[in-house]
Design an enzyme around this catalytic site. Structure first.
Site, short mmCIF file in Angstrom:
data_model
loop_
_atom_site.label_atom_id
_atom_site.label_comp_id
_atom_site.label_asym_id
_atom_site.label_seq_id
_atom_site.Cartn_x
_atom_site.Cartn_y
_atom_site.Cartn_z
CB SER A 1 -19.85 -19.74 -1.40
OG SER A 1 -20.32 -19.96 -2.62
CE LYS A 2 -18.98 -13.12 -1.48
NZ LYS A 2 -18.35 -11.70 -0.75
NE ARG A 3 -18.27 -15.67 -6.41
CZ ARG A 3 -18.27 -14.64 -5.93
NH1 ARG A 3 -19.31 -14.14 -5.50
NH2 ARG A 3 -17.12 -13.94 -5.59
CE LYS A 4 -22.46 -24.32 -6.23
NZ LYS A 4 -21.93 -25.44 -6.12
NE ARG B 1 -26.38 -15.22 -4.80
CZ ARG B 1 -26.71 -14.41 -3.67
NH1 ARG B 1 -27.56 -15.05 -3.08
NH2 ARG B 1 -25.78 -13.59 -3.17
#
Ligand code: GLU
Length: 509
Positions: A263-266, A491
């Site tokens: 996911s784009k969170r990671k 990130r």
């Protein structure tokens, strides 16, 4: 029209599709599923089609469709039919097919497989809340399903808005076949009376997807595993229309090394990120072909006689994949989207380039005219010699920029609150359109909410992006560097700081 009718003696020509929704940046998962569909079609002399599923207007992003086309072409996939190339079953953009869905909805209403539901959004929400409060699973109770014809007519005469819902059997179970998993059974009590047509006249994904797959003659639906729970609804729709069912192949989802869903969170999931960071499209496609285990490993004999070592057997072209990819080998354990492996592969591809091709690759990506043209105005007024160009713009050409603490930590803030704010900033920028005015407005709004001054807020982002307290203008730099790469830098900053903090607290213990 359907491209070909079926008879037992003449099986249908293989037709497969990808059906991305234009809701943002082009996702690596779209290229993964696209590649599998492409290989499947080529191995069977069939067609690979691209359809744009843009009926969810609330998530629609106007620039997304073109980015999807560009990104898929970048990795080297081509489609025989699609919104931009036309074809016999068009239009291939669902927002241009609403009349078709309405007609099909009317067919289901007439045959009694669907009904009009008059509950308002507020009523549905109240129903859901009451069920949750009573510890029941939220479910549409189906009041409208039992309205008499007179009641329906009266509601229509009153001009009440309605949705159209599918009549799902209230008891029993259904089984469908997944070509990779075998039979899958769903209890009807877990399948809601699905909305097919929304009150704004737009279809939901389920109706549009099934109608189009049928009208476009799709023989095999090859898509990600997350759609398995939708399939019972699709099967019911095929049955209600009396249509031949395609075969369903649900591919395992791509996973992080820790097995969580990517996911784009990671990590970066946008193909634009990989393109802009200088990954070669051949390497990306090769990497995606490794996912799922469909590439038969070479036998020992081939390895010996063909002078390839085992590592090299992971390297193959689209042509080789077309020859060797074996759908019966696909393993259901989630394939790992391992960035270390991708980097290794990319390095292998870079080393294989001739010096001239390598130079051309640099000129196409890192030092393209387009990029230099965008960067140059940021520094023209600040330079005294051209030679200092590199010093001032280094952050726009490198992958890793890690500011030291005295650069990123504002004087009156703790590290903890600053990192918490940076995490919020990342979410805010993720949700923002990539235009200076929008980014600025979103940042200011967040700053007000969290009581961070404009200066602190912008300085923090400047530090993360550029590694320094002084830089070319922040907004322009963000735009030139691009959304995918800017977010990735944030990130990585957060991840690095987290790691450093863990190390520091270990030392203290
Ligand atoms: N529009 C869906 C998506 O975004 C398509 C799913 C399917 O292939 O049926 O992935």
């Amino acid at each position: 029209m359907t491209p070909e009718t079926t008879t037992a003696s003449s099986p249908r020509k293989t037709r497969v599709r990808i059906a991305p929704s234009p809701t943002g940046d082009p996702h690596v998962g779209t290229a993964y599923i696209g590649l599998l569909n492409y290989l499947f079609a080529r191995q069977r002399g069939g067609e690979f089609i691209l359809r744009i599923e843009d009926t969810d207007r609330s998530r629609f992003v106007a620039s997304s469709e073109q980015m999807i086309f560009d990104a898929l072409r970048w990795v080297g996939l081509e489609w025989a039919e699609g919104p931009d190339v036309g074809g016999p079953c068009g239009p291939y953009r669902q927002s241009e097919r609403t009349e078709i869905y309405r007609e099909h909805c009317n067919m289901l209403l007439a045959s009694g497989h669907a009904y009009r539901a008059f509950e308002t959004a507020e009523e549905l929400e109240a129903e859901r809340k009451a069920q949750l409060a009573a510890k029941q699973p939220p479910r549409y109770a189906g009041r409208s399903r039992y309205m008499s014809e007179e009641e329906v007519q009266a509601a229509l005469a009153e001009g009440k808005p309605f949705t159209v819902r599918l009549k799902v059997p209230s008891e029993g179970a259904m089984t469908f076949r997944d070509e990779l998993r075998g039979d899958i059974t769903f209890d009807y009590t877990n399948v809601d009376d699905q909305v097919l047509l929304k009150s704004d006249g737009f279809p939901t994904y389920h109706l549009a997807n099934v109608v189009d797959d049928h009208l476009m003659g799709i023989t095999d639906v090859i898509r990600a595993e997350e759609w398995i729970s939708s399939t019972p609804k699709h099967v019911l729709l095929y049955k209600a229309f009396g249509w031949e069912m395609p075969k369903f192949w649900h591919m395992p989802l791509l996973r992080n090394v820790d097995k969580s869903k990517i996911s784009k969170r990671k990590n970066p999931v946008s193909l634009n990120y990989y393109r802009d960071s200088g990954y070669l499209p051949q390497a990306m496609l090769n990497f995606l072909g490794l996912m799922g285990g469909g590439m038969a490993q070479l036998t020992e004999q081939q390895i010996v006689s063909g002078n390839v070592n085992t590592k090299e057997s992971d390297i193959f072209s689209l042509e080789e994949m077309t020859e060797r990819f074996d759908f019966s080998r696909i393993s259901l354990g989630g394939p790992v989207f391992d960035l270390v492996k991708l980097k290794w592969l990319n390095g292998e591809y870079l080393r294989k380039l001739s010096p001239e091709d390598f130079f051309q690759a640099l000129r196409r990506t890192v030092f393209s005219d387009e990029y230099l043209r965008a960067v140059a105005p940021l520094v023209q007024n600040r330079l005294e010699t051209l030679g200092a160009f590199g010093d001032m713009t280094m952050f726009l050409f490198s992958d890793n920029v890690l500011p030291p603490e005295n650069v990123w930590l504002p004087k009156k803030r703790t590290a903890e609150e600053t990192l918490a704010f940076a995490a919020e900033l990342l979410l805010t920028l993720e949700a923002s359109a990539w235009e200076a005015s929008e980014i600025e407005a979103a940042m200011k709004k967040l700053g007000e909410e969290k009581q961070w001054s404009v200066k602190e807020n912008f300085m923090l982002l400047r530090a993360i992006l550029t590694g320094s307290t002084q830089s070319p203008p922040l907004m322009e730099s963000l735009i030139v560097f691009g959304k995918a790469r800017s977010l990735d830098r944030m990130r990585r900053f957060l991840e690095t700081q987290k790691k450093l903090q863990v190390q520091a607290s270990r030392k203290q213990q």
